[in-house]
Enzyme design. Structure first.
Site, PDB file in Angstrom:
ATOM      1  N   HIS B  59       0.830  -1.217   0.000  1.00  0.00           N
ATOM      2  CA  HIS B  59       0.000   0.000   0.000  1.00  0.00           C
ATOM      3  C   HIS B  59       0.859   1.260   0.000  1.00  0.00           C
ATOM      4  O   HIS B  59       0.514   2.245   0.632  1.00  0.00           O
ATOM      5  CB  HIS B  59      -0.873   0.055   1.249  1.00  0.00           C
ATOM      6  CG  HIS B  59      -1.749  -1.140   1.489  1.00  0.00           C
ATOM      7  ND1 HIS B  59      -1.271  -2.366   1.848  1.00  0.00           N
ATOM      8  CD2 HIS B  59      -3.095  -1.269   1.451  1.00  0.00           C
ATOM      9  CE1 HIS B  59      -2.291  -3.209   2.024  1.00  0.00           C
ATOM     10  NE2 HIS B  59      -3.397  -2.576   1.788  1.00  0.00           N
ATOM     11  N   HIS B 192     -14.926  -4.580   1.368  1.00  0.00           N
ATOM     12  CA  HIS B 192     -14.813  -3.288   2.052  1.00  0.00           C
ATOM     13  C   HIS B 192     -14.525  -2.184   1.044  1.00  0.00           C
ATOM     14  O   HIS B 192     -14.025  -2.438  -0.041  1.00  0.00           O
ATOM     15  CB  HIS B 192     -13.795  -3.288   3.188  1.00  0.00           C
ATOM     16  CG  HIS B 192     -12.348  -3.505   2.822  1.00  0.00           C
ATOM     17  ND1 HIS B 192     -11.871  -4.621   2.198  1.00  0.00           N
ATOM     18  CD2 HIS B 192     -11.254  -2.732   3.057  1.00  0.00           C
ATOM     19  CE1 HIS B 192     -10.555  -4.541   2.067  1.00  0.00           C
ATOM     20  NE2 HIS B 192     -10.144  -3.400   2.565  1.00  0.00           N
ATOM     21  N   GLU B 239      -8.906  -6.966  -3.034  1.00  0.00           N
ATOM     22  CA  GLU B 239      -7.740  -7.663  -2.463  1.00  0.00           C
ATOM     23  C   GLU B 239      -7.949  -9.174  -2.408  1.00  0.00           C
ATOM     24  O   GLU B 239      -6.984  -9.918  -2.175  1.00  0.00           O
ATOM     25  CB  GLU B 239      -7.443  -7.120  -1.051  1.00  0.00           C
ATOM     26  CG  GLU B 239      -6.912  -5.699  -1.074  1.00  0.00           C
ATOM     27  CD  GLU B 239      -6.899  -5.039   0.309  1.00  0.00           C
ATOM     28  OE1 GLU B 239      -6.220  -4.017   0.463  1.00  0.00           O
ATOM     29  OE2 GLU B 239      -7.568  -5.553   1.239  1.00  0.00           O
TER      30      GLU B 239
END
Lengths: 118, 278
Positions: B59, B192, B239
């Site tokens: 990230h 999410h 992800e």
């Protein structure tokens, strides 16, 4: 930039694609610098000049100064990079960020998350 | 010969790192998530893997947009955990499984996967948090191989391509001549979304179907494009690509050792699975 065919959009889900990466490179580069504590401290001492140092344009700088998350995304911010600003520099959590973007209170936003699990 | 002895998949929410640091495992908010791990640690005690090969997404620690690989593999002697600006405490460094890393890297490139090779690499929360969930004392009893998948900039590698990468990693492992027990982990997800007007989006029904597919129909999710996945699982739900890489490493059927889904941890449907080859 060459003209491109219309893109598929998903309501409420901004996509960090090549256009956003081009638009937001310097903004994201500034956020990437927040991996260092010295840089986080520098930013907090004088936010505007820190933005200038990274070459942010007026709309990006304004969005930073106003903590306007939706605008930061519109001007090319990638969420993994903006997260460093929100979490590491400003001490906000993801429910704060969620509330800021959806117009809910933080408690309403958290209740919505809990309800998703039912 | 080397063998994949299991696949462990789990969410990697940054806040988990802070909860570990603060010792909140028994706190009512956290307990339903952390309770997913004692059965997995019992299995680890029994099976004692030698190596963890971890499929995850960076990230903005080791990679930034100046150089953003679609797939990368670490071949370093050690991997460091560093300040990544999210306020997560750092962890002790991880010893690299160098021989296996180079073997897998060479094999993948010969198998038409154009890996970026990293002889120096730092690993972020997507790698470190799952490791700390498996070994809370952070005295790593395994060596590691990091495999990093781009989930930062779209287009992402397709779900189909990620599954095929996993298959190719599985073939490489099967051809590694040393007796080595390998636990493959896939981190991130499940549904999410952090950004946009739809922030807070969670899709429990899709998550349950996806978790079921990991066992009953592992290529089910390869039908979806990156944008289909955003629509179904949220921007960061993508992800799950790391789960697909991990699942691809076992060609045959698997059985569930343990499975846990808890909503929410932070903004995330927090899911954990441990699978064993049958």
């Amino acid at each position: 930039m060459i003209p491109r065919p219309p893109k598929r959009t998903i309501p409420g889900a901004p996509i960090f694609d090549s256009e956003a990466a081009r638009r937001g490179y310097l903004l994201n580069k500034m956020c990437y610098s927040f991996n260092s504590k010295a840089n986080r401290d520098d930013f907090l001492r004088d936010e505007r000049s820190y933005c200038e140092k990274f070459g942010l344009d007026q709309s990006q700088t304004t969005a930073i100064l106003e903590r306007d998350v939706l605008s930061l995304i519109r001007v090319g911010g990638g969420v993994y990079f903006l997260g460093k600003l929100a979490s590491g520099v400003l001490g906000l959590d993801m429910q704060d960020i969620g509330a800021l973007q959806t117009g809910m209170t933080k408690e309403e936003f958290k209740a919505k998350l809990v309800a998703s699990g039912k | 010969m080397a063998k994949v002895v299991g696949i462990m998949t789990t969410s990697h929410v940054p806040l988990i790192g802070k909860a570990i640091h603060l010792g909140l495992q028994q706190d009512p908010y956290w307990k339903p998530f952390f309770d997913g791990f004692p059965p997995i640690r019992e299995w680890l005690e029994k099976v004692k893997p030698d190596v963890v090969l971890a499929c995850y997404n960076d990230h903005g620690l080791n990679f930034f947009l100046d150089k953003q690989p679609t797939f990368a593999i670490g071949t370093a002697a050690t991997y460091t955990s560093e300040d990544e600006g999210w306020g997560i405490p750092t962890m002790p460094e991880f010893p690299g499984a160098e021989d296996l890393s180079w073997h897998v890297r060479d094999s993948l490139v010969r198998d038409d996967f154009d890996m970026v090779t990293c002889q120096e690499m730092s690993v972020d929360h997507a790698f470190t948090i799952p490791m700390a969930l498996l070994w809370p004392d952070q005295k790593w009893p395994v060596k590691v191989v990091p495999v990093c998948v781009n989930t930062v900039i779209f287009p992402l590698p397709s779900a189909r391509r990620c599954y095929k990468l996993g298959e190719a990693i599985g073939r490489a492992i099967a051809n590694f001549p040393e007796d080595t027990k390998i636990l493959v982990i896939g981190t991130g997800g499940l549904s999410h979304q952090l950004e946009g007007e739809r922030a807070g989006f969670i899709n429990k029904e899709f998550d349950l179907q996806f978790m079921d597919s990991m066992v009953t129909d592992p290529q089910w999710a390869t039908q979806f494009s990156d944008l289909d996945l955003v629509e179904q699982t949220g921007n960061e739900g993508v992800e799950l690509l790391n789960w697909l890489v991990a699942r691809g490493t076992i060609p045959g059927p698997v059985r569930v050792v343990h499975s846990n889904l808890h909503i929410p941890i932070s903004n995330t449907a927090a899911a954990t699975m441990l699978l064993e080859p049958v």
